[in-house]
Write a protein that holds these residues in place. Structure first.
Motif, PDB file in Angstrom:
ATOM      1  N   ALA A 135       0.827  -1.202   0.000  1.00 14.53           N
ATOM      2  CA  ALA A 135       0.000   0.000   0.000  1.00 14.53           C
ATOM      3  C   ALA A 135       0.862   1.254   0.000  1.00 14.53           C
ATOM      4  CB  ALA A 135      -0.924  -0.013   1.212  1.00 14.53           C
ATOM      5  N   LEU A 136       1.973   1.219   0.768  1.00 14.96           N
ATOM      6  CA  LEU A 136       2.876   2.373   0.794  1.00 14.96           C
ATOM      7  C   LEU A 136       3.549   2.567  -0.561  1.00 14.96           C
ATOM      8  CD1 LEU A 136       4.542   1.975   4.308  1.00 14.96           C
ATOM      9  CD2 LEU A 136       2.981   3.790   3.568  1.00 14.96           C
ATOM     10  N   ALA A 137       3.895   1.466  -1.215  1.00 18.19           N
ATOM     11  CA  ALA A 137       4.533   1.563  -2.533  1.00 18.19           C
ATOM     12  C   ALA A 137       3.592   2.210  -3.536  1.00 18.19           C
ATOM     13  CB  ALA A 137       4.950   0.178  -3.003  1.00 18.19           C
ATOM     14  N   ILE A 138       2.310   1.848  -3.483  1.00 13.46           N
ATOM     15  CA  ILE A 138       1.335   2.447  -4.400  1.00 13.46           C
ATOM     16  C   ILE A 138       1.137   3.916  -4.069  1.00 13.46           C
ATOM     17  CG2 ILE A 138      -1.104   2.416  -5.099  1.00 13.46           C
ATOM     18  CD1 ILE A 138      -1.017  -0.627  -4.785  1.00 13.46           C
ATOM     19  N   ASP A 139       1.133   4.259  -2.779  1.00 13.25           N
ATOM     20  CA  ASP A 139       0.982   5.661  -2.397  1.00 13.25           C
ATOM     21  C   ASP A 139       2.143   6.495  -2.937  1.00 13.25           C
ATOM     22  OD1 ASP A 139      -1.355   5.109  -1.084  1.00 13.25           O
ATOM     23  OD2 ASP A 139      -0.438   4.944   0.911  1.00 13.25           O
ATOM     24  N   GLU A 140       3.371   5.957  -2.826  1.00 12.26           N
ATOM     25  CA  GLU A 140       4.522   6.669  -3.367  1.00 12.26           C
ATOM     26  C   GLU A 140       4.425   6.805  -4.880  1.00 12.26           C
ATOM     27  OE1 GLU A 140       8.027   4.637  -2.122  1.00 12.26           O
ATOM     28  OE2 GLU A 140       7.813   5.191   0.002  1.00 12.26           O
ATOM     29  N   ASN A 170      -0.290   9.479 -12.624  1.00 13.38           N
ATOM     30  CA  ASN A 170      -0.509   8.295 -11.804  1.00 13.38           C
ATOM     31  C   ASN A 170      -1.692   8.483 -10.857  1.00 13.38           C
ATOM     32  OD1 ASN A 170       1.669   7.120 -13.028  1.00 13.38           O
ATOM     33  ND2 ASN A 170       3.074   7.349 -11.291  1.00 13.38           N
ATOM     34  N   ASN A 171      -1.774   9.677 -10.253  1.00 16.18           N
ATOM     35  CA  ASN A 171      -2.886   9.973  -9.346  1.00 16.18           C
ATOM     36  C   ASN A 171      -4.211   9.961 -10.082  1.00 16.18           C
ATOM     37  OD1 ASN A 171      -4.041  10.919  -6.769  1.00 16.18           O
ATOM     38  ND2 ASN A 171      -4.471  12.754  -7.963  1.00 16.18           N
ATOM     39  N   ARG A 172      -4.246  10.582 -11.278  1.00 13.93           N
ATOM     40  CA  ARG A 172      -5.477  10.605 -12.076  1.00 13.93           C
ATOM     41  C   ARG A 172      -5.870   9.191 -12.493  1.00 13.93           C
ATOM     42  NH1 ARG A 172      -4.126  14.483 -14.818  1.00 13.93           N
ATOM     43  NH2 ARG A 172      -3.036  13.381 -16.518  1.00 13.93           N
ATOM     44  N   LEU A 173      -4.878   8.389 -12.838  1.00 11.14           N
ATOM     45  CA  LEU A 173      -5.153   7.007 -13.242  1.00 11.14           C
ATOM     46  C   LEU A 173      -5.766   6.212 -12.096  1.00 11.14           C
ATOM     47  CD1 LEU A 173      -4.914   4.814 -15.388  1.00 11.14           C
ATOM     48  CD2 LEU A 173      -2.598   4.364 -14.569  1.00 11.14           C
ATOM     49  N   LEU A 174      -5.220   6.392 -10.893  1.00  9.16           N
ATOM     50  CA  LEU A 174      -5.774   5.670  -9.754  1.00  9.16           C
ATOM     51  C   LEU A 174      -7.216   6.090  -9.488  1.00  9.16           C
ATOM     52  CD1 LEU A 174      -5.360   3.680  -7.440  1.00  9.16           C
ATOM     53  CD2 LEU A 174      -4.545   5.597  -6.042  1.00  9.16           C
ATOM     54  N   THR A 183       3.628  11.339 -10.039  1.00  9.56           N
ATOM     55  CA  THR A 183       3.162  12.176 -11.144  1.00  9.56           C
ATOM     56  C   THR A 183       1.664  12.377 -11.034  1.00  9.56           C
ATOM     57  OG1 THR A 183       2.693  10.334 -12.627  1.00  9.56           O
ATOM     58  CG2 THR A 183       4.946  11.207 -12.671  1.00  9.56           C
ATOM     59  N   PRO A 184       1.168  13.520 -11.540  1.00 10.84           N
ATOM     60  CA  PRO A 184      -0.293  13.722 -11.573  1.00 10.84           C
ATOM     61  C   PRO A 184      -0.995  12.654 -12.394  1.00 10.84           C
ATOM     62  CG  PRO A 184       0.860  15.789 -11.916  1.00 10.84           C
ATOM     63  CD  PRO A 184       1.911  14.707 -11.982  1.00 10.84           C
TER      64      PRO A 184
END
Length: 334
Positions: A27-32, A40-44, A37-38
């Motif tokens: 979970a921490l790896a995914i948070d990092e 990656n955040n938008r994709l999630l 990048t924006p």
């Protein structure tokens, strides 16, 4: 290098993350990864929308992959080589849309096969008269009397929009009034619909006969119908689907239920038939010519011995009983 940086962000890991099954390190790896990048955040966030959509309840509809991709503003018209969307993103979205299908289908099957969601048929009870007359009270307090050899099926409680019973043979009904819930007698050919009344129904393979004591009923099949009122009789012929309505001659046909007899210049042969049916006895006229004797009299709820005393005294005859058989002797009537 942190331990999280050694964890590859794969489609399988993202699915575990969305399902809440990722380990703390994952979970921490995914948070990092999201913070890098924006995009990656938008994709999630788009994955989360798909996951939320897959978990919604509703009727099953086949998923439309292109529509789902377009709904999330993902361009599906570009050639593969010119897309900026990572391969991981595309594969995940396509598989997530498939999850919508599987979850919705599973929910639909679960609802379909859940026994507690299925409407249960009402519990049916049966009244059967073998050799004797049977009297009983139905769940709505209506009263029924069945002639020997008859059968009545009815629900344990009248919870529906009407009060429906199924009759084979012959029965006399005294219906408890209920204007909002009509009483229906089904016979297999023609049916009777009432609100509150008393009547007799006799069925066989050729006809259905109603004799009205009081009130009125609707007598009907799939082709026609008639209204039968008190003091009238109606016969339905099964082969022609025709109804006839005539004035009833007395009510002795259903005296087995009421124990009320009205004889007016009635042949002794017909009197004997009515008494045999009502009292479940056998009456033997030892002199066959006695059948043509006539009598005018009435009885209401009297024992058979009293009835026979009056009849034989009126016609100067004699009788004696042996068990359930009554023998009548005497000379022919003038």
């Amino acid at each position: 290098m942190s331990k999280q940086q050694n964890i590859a962000i794969t489609e399988a890991l993202l699915i575990k993350y969305l399902a809440g099954e990722a380990s703390p390190e994952e979970a921490l790896a995914i948070d990092e990864w999201v913070e890098q990048t924006p995009d990656n955040n938008r994709l999630l966030q788009q994955y989360l929308q798909l996951w939320s959509h897959a978990g919604k309840e509703g009727a099953y509809t086949a998923p439309d992959l292109q529509r789902e991709l377009q709904r999330l503003n993902i361009d599906t018209s570009l050639p593969t080589g010119s897309r900026k969307t990572p391969v991981l993103r595309t594969l995940f979205i396509r598989r997530a849309v498939a999850v919508v299908f599987m979850v919705a289908l599973g929910a639909a099957l679960l609802v379909f096969f859940q026994p507690w969601k299925t409407a249960k048929a009402p519990l049916m009870l049966a009244l059967t008269s073998s050799n004797d007359i049977l009297r009983d009270t139905l769940p709505d307090h209506s009263r029924v009397t069945l002639a020997p050899g008859s059968r009545l099926e009815h629900p344990a409680s009248f919870d529906g929009a009407d009060r429906t019973v199924q009759l084979q043979g012959e029965g006399y009904f005294s219906i408890a009034p209920n204007a909002s819930k009509p009483f229906i007698v089904r016979t297999g050919t023609a049916d009777i619909k009432v609100i509150g009344t008393a009547f007799n129904v006799k069925t066989n393979k050729d006809s259905v006969t109603i004799a009205m004591d009081n009130g009125a009923v609707l007598f009907f099949d799939n082709h026609d119908s008639v209204i039968v009122k008190g003091g009238m009789q109606s016969v339905y012929q099964v082969d022609t689907h025709r109804f006839s309505v005539t004035k009833m001659e007395g009510g002795n046909d259903y005296a087995y239920a009421t124990k009320t007899f009205h004889f007016e210049a009635t042949r002794l042969e017909l009197v004997v038939s009515a008494l045999e049916k009502a009292y479940n006895v056998k009456i033997v006229l030892e002199n066959k010519k006695l059948a043509d004797c006539t009598i005018t009299t009435s009885f209401t709820d009297m024992p058979i011995q009293y009835v026979m005393e009056v009849i034989t005294a009126s016609l100067s005859l004699q009788y004696h009983m042996e068990g359930s058989t009554i023998y009548v002797q005497g000379n022919e009537c003038n």
